[in-house]
Design an enzyme around this catalytic site. Structure first.
Site, PDB file in Angstrom:
ATOM      1  N   GLU A   1      10.997  -4.625   3.816  1.00 24.57           N
ATOM      2  CA  GLU A   1      11.084  -6.038   3.433  1.00 24.57           C
ATOM      3  C   GLU A   1      10.649  -6.219   1.977  1.00 24.57           C
ATOM      4  O   GLU A   1      11.300  -6.912   1.186  1.00 24.57           O
ATOM      5  CB  GLU A   1      10.164  -6.893   4.320  1.00 24.57           C
ATOM      6  CG  GLU A   1      10.575  -6.980   5.782  1.00 24.57           C
ATOM      7  CD  GLU A   1      10.000  -5.868   6.631  1.00 24.57           C
ATOM      8  OE1 GLU A   1       9.625  -4.804   6.079  1.00 24.57           O
ATOM      9  OE2 GLU A   1       9.938  -6.041   7.865  1.00 24.57           O
TER      10      GLU A   1
ATOM     11  N   GLY B   1      -4.533  -2.033   5.598  1.00 23.15           N
ATOM     12  CA  GLY B   1      -3.732  -3.127   5.036  1.00 23.15           C
ATOM     13  C   GLY B   1      -4.281  -4.490   5.409  1.00 23.15           C
ATOM     14  O   GLY B   1      -4.379  -5.395   4.576  1.00 23.15           O
ATOM     15  N   ARG B   2      -4.658  -4.665   6.683  1.00 27.85           N
ATOM     16  CA  ARG B   2      -5.112  -5.991   7.134  1.00 27.85           C
ATOM     17  C   ARG B   2      -6.561  -6.270   6.746  1.00 27.85           C
ATOM     18  O   ARG B   2      -7.130  -7.269   7.153  1.00 27.85           O
ATOM     19  CB  ARG B   2      -4.872  -6.150   8.632  1.00 27.85           C
ATOM     20  CG  ARG B   2      -5.465  -5.055   9.491  1.00 27.85           C
ATOM     21  CD  ARG B   2      -4.907  -5.088  10.911  1.00 27.85           C
ATOM     22  NE  ARG B   2      -5.335  -3.922  11.676  1.00 27.85           N
ATOM     23  CZ  ARG B   2      -4.717  -2.758  11.689  1.00 27.85           C
ATOM     24  NH1 ARG B   2      -3.642  -2.577  10.950  1.00 27.85           N
ATOM     25  NH2 ARG B   2      -5.167  -1.752  12.425  1.00 27.85           N
TER      26      ARG B   2
ATOM     27  N   GLU C   1      -3.160  -6.343  15.645  1.00 30.60           N
ATOM     28  CA  GLU C   1      -2.772  -5.029  15.124  1.00 30.60           C
ATOM     29  C   GLU C   1      -3.940  -4.049  15.270  1.00 30.60           C
ATOM     30  O   GLU C   1      -3.737  -2.855  15.417  1.00 30.60           O
ATOM     31  CB  GLU C   1      -2.332  -5.152  13.648  1.00 30.60           C
ATOM     32  CG  GLU C   1      -1.369  -4.052  13.232  1.00 30.60           C
ATOM     33  CD  GLU C   1      -0.671  -4.329  11.901  1.00 30.60           C
ATOM     34  OE1 GLU C   1       0.477  -4.806  11.908  1.00 30.60           O
ATOM     35  OE2 GLU C   1      -1.261  -4.050  10.843  1.00 30.60           O
TER      36      GLU C   1
ATOM     37  N   LYS D   1       0.841  -1.198   0.000  1.00 26.61           N
ATOM     38  CA  LYS D   1       0.000   0.000   0.000  1.00 26.61           C
ATOM     39  C   LYS D   1       0.883   1.257   0.000  1.00 26.61           C
ATOM     40  O   LYS D   1       0.690   2.166  -0.774  1.00 26.61           O
ATOM     41  CB  LYS D   1      -0.894  -0.046   1.247  1.00 26.61           C
ATOM     42  CG  LYS D   1      -1.799   1.136   1.429  1.00 26.61           C
ATOM     43  CD  LYS D   1      -2.691   0.896   2.638  1.00 26.61           C
ATOM     44  CE  LYS D   1      -3.371   2.185   3.063  1.00 26.61           C
ATOM     45  NZ  LYS D   1      -4.188   2.000   4.264  1.00 26.61           N
TER      46      LYS D   1
ATOM     47  N   HIS E   1      -2.369 -32.652  19.447  1.00 24.75           N
ATOM     48  CA  HIS E   1      -1.147 -33.374  19.815  1.00 24.75           C
ATOM     49  C   HIS E   1      -0.031 -32.411  20.186  1.00 24.75           C
ATOM     50  O   HIS E   1       1.133 -32.797  20.241  1.00 24.75           O
ATOM     51  CB  HIS E   1      -0.718 -34.287  18.664  1.00 24.75           C
ATOM     52  CG  HIS E   1      -1.714 -35.376  18.416  1.00 24.75           C
ATOM     53  ND1 HIS E   1      -1.672 -36.576  19.060  1.00 24.75           N
ATOM     54  CD2 HIS E   1      -2.822 -35.407  17.634  1.00 24.75           C
ATOM     55  CE1 HIS E   1      -2.692 -37.330  18.668  1.00 24.75           C
ATOM     56  NE2 HIS E   1      -3.411 -36.629  17.801  1.00 24.75           N
TER      57      HIS E   1
ATOM     58  N   LYS F   1      10.529  -0.163  13.396  1.00 27.05           N
ATOM     59  CA  LYS F   1      10.972   0.118  12.020  1.00 27.05           C
ATOM     60  C   LYS F   1      11.985   1.263  12.028  1.00 27.05           C
ATOM     61  O   LYS F   1      13.018   1.208  11.355  1.00 27.05           O
ATOM     62  CB  LYS F   1       9.791   0.549  11.149  1.00 27.05           C
ATOM     63  CG  LYS F   1       8.805  -0.529  10.794  1.00 27.05           C
ATOM     64  CD  LYS F   1       7.785   0.040   9.804  1.00 27.05           C
ATOM     65  CE  LYS F   1       6.544  -0.813   9.692  1.00 27.05           C
ATOM     66  NZ  LYS F   1       5.470  -0.187   8.930  1.00 27.05           N
TER      67      LYS F   1
HETATM   68  O1  F6P Z   1       4.027  -2.803   9.665  1.00 24.70           O
HETATM   69  C1  F6P Z   1       2.695  -3.041   9.657  1.00 24.70           C
HETATM   70  C2  F6P Z   1       2.061  -2.735   8.332  1.00 24.70           C
HETATM   71  O2  F6P Z   1       1.927  -1.374   8.170  1.00 24.70           O
HETATM   72  C3  F6P Z   1       0.745  -3.447   8.204  1.00 24.70           C
HETATM   73  O3  F6P Z   1      -0.303  -2.782   8.783  1.00 24.70           O
HETATM   74  C4  F6P Z   1       0.646  -3.610   6.736  1.00 24.70           C
HETATM   75  O4  F6P Z   1      -0.298  -4.580   6.425  1.00 24.70           O
HETATM   76  C5  F6P Z   1       2.056  -4.006   6.387  1.00 24.70           C
HETATM   77  O5  F6P Z   1       2.855  -3.230   7.248  1.00 24.70           O
HETATM   78  C6  F6P Z   1       2.465  -3.816   4.955  1.00 24.70           C
HETATM   79  O6  F6P Z   1       2.375  -2.491   4.541  1.00 24.70           O
HETATM   80  P1  F6P Z   1       2.461  -2.094   3.014  1.00 24.70           P
HETATM   81  O7  F6P Z   1       1.301  -2.721   2.306  1.00 24.70           O
HETATM   82  O8  F6P Z   1       2.378  -0.595   2.985  1.00 24.70           O
HETATM   83  O9  F6P Z   1       3.752  -2.596   2.474  1.00 24.70           O
END
Ligand code: F6P
Length: 542
Positions: A210, A265-266, A351, A204, A382, A508
């Site tokens: 990452e 995002g979630r 979150e 987003k 288990h 971060k």
């Molecule tokens: O670090 C948390 C977060 O902001 C989440 O809420 C989000 O889903 C994820 O990182 C990924 O964010 P993006 O879609 O901006 O890469």
């Protein structure tokens, strides 16, 4: 946005404390004895689901007070605000309109909805182009593999759905890379051919470290395989609200699908973030997933609170979280395909509601979001059920299962379901001293008394049971939306802003500061002693 009184000051709160004191020492079995109709009264069949919550430490009085609490906290108004697009995500000054992403066409002529429809049309074209072999890679071969690069909400939802709907997969294979641990990307690329691979960069913000790090390596991998920079357009798509950053990375606007700031995002798998889902299960099935979620939206919006599954699930969660000191909740799907369901709602819940400042900016003095965890049955049995049955912690559990399996194999599904039913029965009824002694008939009294306490199960451990016919795209959409709305209601009760996530920022920021310090061998001294020690040990060890 109306901000309600502090949760413990709501009139129903004190009533609930009294009910909890009474019910803590009441065996659930006794509640069944008091009411022949209990199973019926504490069950709900709606939205294609059967919810049995009769195995809860709840009676009618407590249930009424829980719903009063929901009323007093303004749940009804909040539901209206959610659907009408009121900017309920105040700290980021936005609405949370994920429900619009799965709305049906009828009667929605807003600008936002037109954008949603346009995005769906593009998704359909892309998914169909891949599935019918029209989308070719740089060497003219058809694309066989899609790699979704994203993390958090840009990974967990699509991954959950693609895994859960494996019986609906077409020919295109889908892979997910999230972790910045190089193992994730390298192991994925090892089994792929650049000529036949399409990457979808889902971010987003298009700022997530990452995702950017993995995307850069993926890009270099395609170039190293023989593609030119012009060829990259056939191998890279992005889903983002940051077109500028995507373009800087090398993805032109024509290759970008939209993501909007009014979608968290979630809560984004329903948007173009779900493109990998559509490519894997086909666009028709993706639509069906949206329709299932929309079905739940209508249920949530229109049903009275007492007949509303997400509201009931939410209030049962609040009951244990705030009145029984339960610290966690287990989500236990008896369906292997749903193996990522708890992981997905771990982010969804934790979150969203892992907050300690309320909507008036005041520090909270009561419990908010619980720890969410779980694994599919019977694997969990288990592994960790011992603690749920006989440990010192109260862990309310949700058991979920389809009545029909996609894989008729011997009597496996009946075996699986016999375990589902047995576990909820055992958790509620436990095993008494008498039952244990009877079972040990023939042993000496000493032998029996030596083992008695170990073999007794106290029982009275609460569970919800959610049954549905079959795990189809439509049903999965319903289930996911149901749990999303549960989180929403709980956020209203706990009076927190469920759609922001400031708590992920500090780590971060610090990682950004530390990264350049890891690029040389000099020992560091700018942090606290422990952090200096760890960084320096790492430098010596590597
Ligand atoms: O670090 C948390 C977060 O902001 C989440 O809420 C989000 O889903 C994820 O990182 C990924 O964010 P993006 O879609 O901006 O890469």
């Amino acid at each position: 946005m109306t901000v309600h009184t502090l949760l413990p000051d709501l009139p129903a709160y004190a009533e609930l404390e009294a009910h909890a004191a009474r019910l803590k020492s009441t065996p659930i079995e006794q509640l069944f004895e008091q009411d022949d109709n209990r199973t019926k009264v504490f069950s709900l069949n709606a939205a294609g689901l059967s919810l049995d919550f009769s195995k809860q430490l709840l009676d009618t009085k407590a249930r009424i007070s829980l719903l009063d609490l929901a009323e007093q906290a303004g749940v009804r108004q909040s539901i209206e605000n959610l659907f009408s697009g009121t900017p309920i995500n105040n700290t980021e000054e936005r609405p949370a309109l994920h429900t619009l992403l799965r709305a049906s066409q009828a009667g929605k002529q807003t600008e936002k909805f037109r954008e949603v429809l346009a995005a769906r049309t593009r998704m359909r074209a892309l998914a169909e182009g891949l599935n019918n072999g029209e989308h070719k890679g740089y060497s003219g071969h058809i694309i066989t593999d899609v790699v979704n690069i994203g993390i958090g909400g840009s990974d967990l939802g699509p991954r959950l759905v693609t895994d859960a709907l494996r019986p609906f997969h077409g020919d295109v294979r889908c892979h997910y890379v999230a972790n910045v641990d190089p193992a994730d990307l390298r192991d994925t690329l090892k089994c792929l051919n650049a000529e036949t691979t399409l990457f979808i960069i889902c971010s987003k913000s298009f700022r997530t470290e990452e995702t950017l790090a993995n995307s850069l390596v993926a890009r270099a991998w395609v170039l190293n395989a023989g593609a030119t920079t012009e060829d990259l357009d056939r191998h890279f798509l992005a889903v983002t609200s940051n077109l500028e950053a995507a373009e800087k990375f090398g993805i032109p606007p024509d290759n970008c699908l939209p993501m909007w700031d009014w979608v968290g995002g979630r809560y984004s798998l329903w948007s173009s973030i779900g493109l990998s889902i559509a490519c894997t299960i086909g666009y028709e099935h993706f639509e069906s997933l949206l329709q299932g979620a929309h079905h739940t939206d209508l249920h949530f919006k229109e049903r009275p609170l007492d007949q509303n599954i997400p509201v009931l699930l939410a209030m049962i969660g609040v009951w244990y979280n705030n009145f029984f000191e339960a610290e966690s909740e287990a989500i236990l799907p008896y369906d292997q395909y749903m193996h990522r369901f708890s992981a997905y709602f771990q982010q969804g819940n934790m979150e969203s509601n892992g907050k300690s400042t309320d909507r008036s900016g005041t520090k909270i003095n009561y419990q908010t979001g619980p720890i969410i965890w779980g694994e599919p049955g019977t694997n969990g049995q288990h592994a960790f059920y011992q603690l749920i049955h006989q440990g010192t912690k109260l862990i309310p559990c949700d058991f979920l299962a389809p009545a029909k399996s996609h894989n008729p194999l011997s009597d496996h599904h009946s075996k699986l379901m016999s375990n589902f039913f047995a576990q909820t029965e055992a958790l509620m009824n436990g095993k008494t001293e008498k039952e244990v002694s009877d079972e040990m008939a023939g042993k000496s009294l000493t032998e029996i008394s030596d083992l008695l306490n170990y073999k007794v199960f106290e029982g009275n451990r609460p569970t919800n049971s959610l049954l549905f016919k079959e795990l189809t795209p439509h049903m999965l959409g319903r289930l996911i939306a149901l749990y999303e709305h549960k989180i929403f209601v709980q956020g209203v009760i706990w009076n927190v802003y469920s759609f922001d996530q400031w708590g992920v920022e500090l780590g971060k920021q610090l990682a950004k500061k530390i990264l350049p310090e890891l690029h040389d061998e000099d020992l560091v001294s700018s942090h606290d002693n422990s952090t200096n020690g760890l960084i320096n040990t790492y430098k010596i060890f590597r």
